[in-house]
Design a protein around this motif. Structure first.
Motif, PDB file in Angstrom:
ATOM      1  N   MET A 215      39.303  44.478  40.511  1.00 43.29           N
ATOM      2  CA  MET A 215      39.539  43.151  41.062  1.00 43.29           C
ATOM      3  C   MET A 215      38.239  42.399  41.333  1.00 43.29           C
ATOM      4  SD  MET A 215      42.422  42.094  40.952  1.00 43.29           S
ATOM      5  CE  MET A 215      42.341  40.494  41.721  1.00 43.29           C
TER       6      MET A 215
ATOM      7  N   LEU B  93      32.968  27.010  42.289  1.00 37.87           N
ATOM      8  CA  LEU B  93      31.666  26.514  42.729  1.00 37.87           C
ATOM      9  C   LEU B  93      31.023  25.666  41.645  1.00 37.87           C
ATOM     10  CD1 LEU B  93      30.214  29.668  44.485  1.00 37.87           C
ATOM     11  CD2 LEU B  93      30.722  27.471  45.544  1.00 37.87           C
TER      12      LEU B  93
ATOM     13  N   PHE C  70      26.072  34.620  31.780  1.00 39.88           N
ATOM     14  CA  PHE C  70      26.868  35.134  32.906  1.00 39.88           C
ATOM     15  C   PHE C  70      27.169  36.627  32.751  1.00 39.88           C
ATOM     16  CE2 PHE C  70      30.822  35.883  35.264  1.00 39.88           C
ATOM     17  CZ  PHE C  70      30.461  35.391  36.512  1.00 39.88           C
TER      18      PHE C  70
ATOM     19  N   ILE D  42      25.412  31.400  36.462  1.00 34.83           N
ATOM     20  CA  ILE D  42      26.072  30.313  35.737  1.00 34.83           C
ATOM     21  C   ILE D  42      25.026  29.227  35.508  1.00 34.83           C
ATOM     22  CG2 ILE D  42      27.782  28.483  35.868  1.00 34.83           C
ATOM     23  CD1 ILE D  42      29.637  30.386  37.197  1.00 34.83           C
TER      24      ILE D  42
ATOM     25  N   THR E  40      25.642  34.276  42.349  1.00 30.36           N
ATOM     26  CA  THR E  40      26.145  33.193  41.524  1.00 30.36           C
ATOM     27  C   THR E  40      25.919  31.844  42.204  1.00 30.36           C
ATOM     28  OG1 THR E  40      27.748  34.654  40.557  1.00 30.36           O
ATOM     29  CG2 THR E  40      28.182  32.322  40.351  1.00 30.36           C
ATOM     30  N   LEU E  41      26.101  31.816  43.525  1.00 29.61           N
ATOM     31  CA  LEU E  41      25.915  30.549  44.247  1.00 29.61           C
ATOM     32  C   LEU E  41      24.468  30.056  44.137  1.00 29.61           C
ATOM     33  CD1 LEU E  41      26.954  28.342  46.093  1.00 29.61           C
ATOM     34  CD2 LEU E  41      26.384  29.770  48.042  1.00 29.61           C
TER      35      LEU E  41
ATOM     36  N   ALA F 205      24.949  43.624  34.180  1.00 31.52           N
ATOM     37  CA  ALA F 205      25.882  42.937  35.057  1.00 31.52           C
ATOM     38  C   ALA F 205      26.865  43.920  35.672  1.00 31.52           C
ATOM     39  CB  ALA F 205      26.637  41.859  34.289  1.00 31.52           C
ATOM     40  N   GLU F 206      27.307  44.899  34.874  1.00 33.32           N
ATOM     41  CA  GLU F 206      28.325  45.841  35.350  1.00 33.32           C
ATOM     42  C   GLU F 206      27.767  46.743  36.458  1.00 33.32           C
ATOM     43  OE1 GLU F 206      31.349  46.839  33.208  1.00 33.32           O
ATOM     44  OE2 GLU F 206      31.192  44.855  32.297  1.00 33.32           O
TER      45      GLU F 206
ATOM     46  N   GLY G  59      37.632  33.784  30.578  1.00 36.89           N
ATOM     47  CA  GLY G  59      37.282  34.762  31.603  1.00 36.89           C
ATOM     48  C   GLY G  59      35.799  34.836  31.916  1.00 36.89           C
ATOM     49  N   LEU G  60      34.981  34.026  31.308  1.00 38.48           N
ATOM     50  CA  LEU G  60      33.534  33.931  31.559  1.00 38.48           C
ATOM     51  C   LEU G  60      32.715  35.144  31.116  1.00 38.48           C
ATOM     52  CD1 LEU G  60      32.751  32.060  34.927  1.00 38.48           C
ATOM     53  CD2 LEU G  60      31.806  31.598  32.678  1.00 38.48           C
TER      54      LEU G  60
ATOM     55  N   ALA H 247      39.374  41.500  30.968  1.00 39.80           N
ATOM     56  CA  ALA H 247      38.655  41.447  32.233  1.00 39.80           C
ATOM     57  C   ALA H 247      39.338  42.311  33.296  1.00 39.80           C
ATOM     58  CB  ALA H 247      38.558  40.002  32.715  1.00 39.80           C
ATOM     59  N   GLU H 248      40.669  42.269  33.338  1.00 36.64           N
ATOM     60  CA  GLU H 248      41.390  43.052  34.334  1.00 36.64           C
ATOM     61  C   GLU H 248      41.133  44.537  34.111  1.00 36.64           C
ATOM     62  OE1 GLU H 248      43.202  41.733  36.667  1.00 36.64           O
ATOM     63  OE2 GLU H 248      43.894  39.771  36.012  1.00 36.64           O
TER      64      GLU H 248
ATOM     65  N   VAL I 116      37.945  46.529  35.576  1.00 36.41           N
ATOM     66  CA  VAL I 116      37.691  46.748  37.009  1.00 36.41           C
ATOM     67  C   VAL I 116      37.547  48.242  37.346  1.00 36.41           C
ATOM     68  CG1 VAL I 116      38.599  46.419  39.318  1.00 36.41           C
ATOM     69  CG2 VAL I 116      38.891  44.636  37.596  1.00 36.41           C
TER      70      VAL I 116
END
Lengths: 400, 289
Positions: free
Chosen positions: A1, A13, B29, B35, B91-92, B170-171, B231-232, B285-286, B289
């Motif tokens: 998730m 954002l 990304f 981003i 990311t922000l 990233a992972e 899904g980016l 993407a799911e 996880v």
């Protein structure tokens, strides 16, 4: 998730940040030496609010150049009755709120004596209430008649869209067209155009059978042109400004439409010819005399004024002026004429502008009345076509 | 039927450009969680550089190479100056940084190239008509290059060891570092790829859609929506997202209303984020996880 949630947050954002970026502001001030101006001494202040960046750039940039050129000439000639003239140019970024903000700055902070602009209808309409409430004379350089309908303090120099449409209907009548397919600018410039075609065309039995819209910054016109093709009207009208009008013209030919096409007076610049390229050949548009100055008969009353302006402009900027430069020229000359004659009293300037008669400008010979704050009639326009990438005056001017 | 095909084709051509921009978003990304809001500016800058290089007399292919190389350098410099020095990148933070870069690039382009929109000349000018559908040769170039580039980027990220190493950053950043993958180098390579792909999008689209200092904003927004639809993190998803968006926009303009055209992207974005936050092709993407 973890991944999905972070993706969602990140996406939201980013969307927010991009939206903010779209609203970011910048103002351009040409000569922002502040200070309050007393009305009878110190420099005379002429403000200008133009669409210098954004979709109106192909109008605003030559207008700015024109004003800079004329300001320079006026300074060299000793100003107005010996008084120095200050020119303050603001960029409204082709937006309504940008225009309103710039107007309020020029009127309240800079206390200018007269305001020129904006370049397009939407921003001009946004400035109008401020001109009226602050009783500041304003000369718009844009087309839509709504800018001056019932106005007290607002005048304009571009030919009214009504006058343009009368000219176009006259040509259609002569050619025997009865149905019109219209692709129009979705902003203020195209507002009410379809209704006006229907109203003016009704006597000749001409009406609009299909209307398509495009945003002023649109880039793909496939959908609009496909729908025009299906409407199968006698003549199609593209009503917009470059580069959109040029891209639309291009798409029109590329999608194989062979119906005759007319464009508005919004295309009188080199940018249009550059964007539309070979696809512009054969279109018909009512334009100011400037673009066909070399083809005018010698007895044309405007020929001398236009040729002098073209020579000065070409010398300074190494490129030909557009009809939009002409609108700026007329606005500036009308303003300077009024300031020379009656000084800086706003009421006197307004009254003087309203009584202008036989004023020879670039866009036409102006005669203002209390009812008509635009001052130009259908004879201010020439029917022009494009041949091998050059403007060509039609021999038969179809003044009907 | 002809109309439908005509609209579909226009949508595919437009979608291919969105897909290329979207690949740029994903390329970065998927490696660092950054981003890059300056992705659209890469395209605009490439178009403007190519136009001015062409105007100064360089042949078209050279002008294109100059443009792509310039933007690649800009992308790399941008990464070194604004992304690499940040110790704890989120990311922000990346959004704020790249928004700043985007604004600076726009201002620079406005200063250097002026406010007018211009078009690069087409690689092959002219149109061909097939079964009543008018096709610009440039559209075919756009589709061809988009296909080759997306296949190449996909192959690199999913099939080569270097590419997999980049994604590992990233992972599992810590584990990636433990097995000897340099995070800094990975981020740099991802920006290089994004710069090149974005520049290609800008150079290819310029003859048809024109370029100005501010055309990057719309391209960036649409490309970002396309990437989000996928899904980016998936190159395949980004490409599909681009085409879906392009086609939906054109069909909406043709059959519903031309005014709704630009609203499509954002309606789609909201629906997808609410209903399938992993992207419309989000199985991928799911499962990760």
């Amino acid at each position: 998730m973890f991944r999905t949630r972070s993706t969602r947050v990140a996406a939201l954002l980013a969307a927010g940040a991009l939206a903010l970026a779209g609203c970011a502001e910048s103002t351009e001030s040409d000569d922002a030496s502040g200070g309050a101006a007393a009305s009878d001494e110190g420099p005379i202040k002429i403000g200008a609010i133009l669409d210098i960046t954004g979709p109106g750039a192909s109008l605003g940039v030559p207008e700015r150049q024109t004003l800079e050129l004329l300001h320079e000439q006026l300074e060299a000639a000793g100003g107005i009755n010996g008084r120095e003239v200050e020119l303050l140019i603001e960029d409204n970024q082709s937006t309504e709120d940008g225009a309103a903000k710039a107007m309020s700055k020029l009127v309240n902070e800079e206390e200018v004596d007269i305001v020129l602009g904006a370049s397009r209808t939407g921003p001009s309409l946004a400035m109008r209430p401020l001109a009226e409430s602050s009783q500041t004379p304003m000369i718009s350089l844009a087309a839509n008649q709504a800018i001056v309908n019932g106005s007290e303090w607002v005048f304009k120099t571009a030919q009214n869209d009504r006058v343009v449409i009368e000219r176009m209907i006259g040509y259609m009548e002569q050619q025997g067209y009865t149905t019109i397919g219209l692709a129009r600018d979705a902003s203020g410039f195209g507002e009410g155009v379809q209704e006006m075609f229907d109203e003016i065309g009704s006597d000749a039995g001409i009406s609009v059978v299909a209307t398509e819209k495009f945003a002023p910054d649109a880039t793909d016109f496939t959908a609009q042109m496909v729908n025009l093709r299906n409407a199968a009207a006698d003549v199609n009208v593209i009503w917009g400004i470059p580069p959109a009008a040029g891209l639309a013209q291009k798409a029109y030919r590329q999608l194989g439409l062979e119906t005759p096409v007319m464009q508005s007076h919004g295309i009188g610049n080199q940018v249009f010819l550059d964007t539309a390229g070979a696809q512009a050949d054969g279109l018909v548009a009512p334009l100011g005399r400037l673009v066909v100055a070399d083809q005018l008969p010698d007895d044309d009353p405007q020929k001398e004024v236009i040729e002098a302006f073209i020579a000065d402009y070409t010398e300074k900027f190494d490129m030909s002026p557009s009809t939009f430069s002409g609108h700026a020229y007329d606005g500036w000359k009308l303003a300077v004429d009024a300031l020379e004659e009656v000084g800086t009293d706003p009421q006197a300037i307004r009254d003087h502008l309203e009584q202008v008669e036989g004023f020879v400008g670039i866009s036409g010979v102006f005669t203002m009345t209390p009812e008509d704050h635009s001052g130009l009639q259908a004879d201010a326009l020439q029917l022009v076509t494009v041949e091998n990438g050059k403007w060509k005056r039609l021999d038969d001017q179809a003044t009907g | 039927m002809t109309d439908l095909l005509q609209l579909l084709f226009a949508g595919l051509s437009q979608g291919a450009i969105y897909a290329l921009i979207a690949i740029g978003f994903v390329a970065i990304f998927a490696v660092s969680g950054v981003i890059n809001l300056a992705q659209g500016e890469f395209a605009a800058l490439a178009g403007l550089v190519a136009i001015s290089a062409r105007a100064s007399g360089l042949p078209l292919p050279v002008a294109v190479v100059v443009a792509v190389a310039t933007v690649a350098v800009v992308a790399v410099v941008m990464e070194r100056l604004t992304i690499a020095p940040v110790k704890a990148m989120t990311t922000l933070v990346s959004l704020i940084l790249t928004l700043g870069v985007s604004t600076a690039l726009k201002a620079l382009m406005l200063l250097v190239y002026g406010p007018n929109a211009e078009g690069l000349e087409a690689i092959t000018p002219g149109i061909v008509t097939v079964a009543g559908v008018s096709i610009r040769y440039q559209d075919l170039w756009i589709l061809l290059v988009a296909a080759v580039v997306s296949a190449a980027v996909y192959w690199f990220y999913d099939r080569t060891v270097t590419g997999k190493a980049l994604r590992a950053c990233a992972e599992q950043p810590v584990a990636a570092r433990l097995v000897g993958i340099s995070l800094g180098r990975a981020s740099l390579i991802s920006f290089l790829i994004a710069g090149i792909v974005g520049a290609l999008a800008g150079v290819l689209s310029s003859p048809v859609y024109f370029t100005s200092w501010e055309s990057g904003l719309a391209l960036g927004l649409k490309g970002f929506v396309a990437a989000t639809l996928g899904g980016l993190v998936s190159i395949r998803g980004a490409v599909l997202g681009g085409f879906v968006l392009g086609v939906l926009e054109t069909l909406t303009a043709g059959y519903v209303s031309t005014g709704l055209r630009d609203a499509v992207a954002f309606l789609l974005l909201i629906v997808v984020l609410v209903v399938r936050p992993g992207g419309i092709f989000g199985r991928h993407a799911e499962a990760r996880v």
